[in-house]
Scaffold this motif. Structure first.
Motif, short mmCIF file in Angstrom:
data_model
loop_
_atom_site.label_atom_id
_atom_site.label_comp_id
_atom_site.label_asym_id
_atom_site.label_seq_id
_atom_site.Cartn_x
_atom_site.Cartn_y
_atom_site.Cartn_z
N PHE A 100 -6.43 -5.80 -1.72
CA PHE A 100 -5.64 -5.58 -0.72
C PHE A 100 -5.64 -6.94 0.13
CE2 PHE A 100 -6.29 -0.93 -0.94
CZ PHE A 100 -4.96 -0.77 -1.20
N TYR A 119 -5.17 3.68 -7.54
CA TYR A 119 -5.53 3.70 -6.30
C TYR A 119 -6.35 4.66 -5.91
CZ TYR A 119 -5.28 3.56 -0.99
OH TYR A 119 -5.71 3.83 0.14
N LYS A 156 0.77 -1.19 -0.01
CA LYS A 156 0.03 0.06 -0.06
C LYS A 156 0.95 1.30 0.10
CE LYS A 156 -4.00 1.66 2.14
NZ LYS A 156 -5.20 1.55 3.09
N LEU A 178 -9.03 -0.11 -5.49
CA LEU A 178 -8.06 -0.58 -6.51
C LEU A 178 -8.78 -1.11 -7.65
CD1 LEU A 178 -6.13 -2.67 -4.05
CD2 LEU A 178 -5.42 -0.65 -5.03
N VAL A 233 -0.78 -5.55 -1.96
CA VAL A 233 -1.40 -5.59 -3.11
C VAL A 233 -1.40 -6.76 -3.98
CG1 VAL A 233 -1.95 -4.28 -5.14
CG2 VAL A 233 -1.54 -2.96 -3.00
#
Length: 140
Positions: A131, A59, A33, A71, A136
């Motif tokens: 996530f 994002y 992230k 995302l 990710v």
């Protein structure tokens, strides 16, 4: 050894798990992230059954609502300019849908499904992305 010779040599190598990999897709960690830039894109390398692919990851925090995610992942390759530039595009909103405008010729692609808004015959491939904690993951 030249790159062409090396490729021919690699094509002849029989890997034990190649059939299993070709028949199913696998989730791959592509970044964390902290690597993401809010309301912008980054490019990532993804191994797929069809070979490596460049993926543009966007994002958009705060836009999670029901089925929409913060995302998005779609092909990094712009079919109009024939360049890998989609992650460098400008993120925005057209008719309530999040889009990215290609930085070369400015065609808009919906982040949710990759559809080009200026040409209904053009659509970028999209990827499942999520996530897992702060990591990710993309399904290739």
């Amino acid at each position: 050894m030249t790159a062409t010779a090396l490729k021919k040599e690699m094509d002849m190598v029989d890997t034990p798990n190649s059939e299993a990999f070709e028949s199913s897709s696998a989730w791959q960690k592509v970044c964390t992230k902290d690597d993401l830039v809010a309301f912008s894109g980054i490019a990532a390398w993804l191994e797929t059954a069809d070979g490596p692919a460049q993926v543009a990851i966007f994002y958009l925090p705060g836009l999670e609502n029901g089925k929409n995610s913060a995302l998005y992942a779609l092909d990094h390759h712009d079919p109009f300019s024939n360049a890998n530039v989609i992650a460098r595009g400008i993120v925005g909103d057209l008719k309530g849908a999040p889009v990215v405008a290609s930085p070369i010729y400015k065609q808009h692609f919906r982040l949710e499904d990759g559809q080009c808004l200026e040409d209904e015959n053009v659509k970028l491939r999209t990827w499942k992305i999520e996530f897992k904690g702060d990591e990710v993951w993309v399904e290739g």
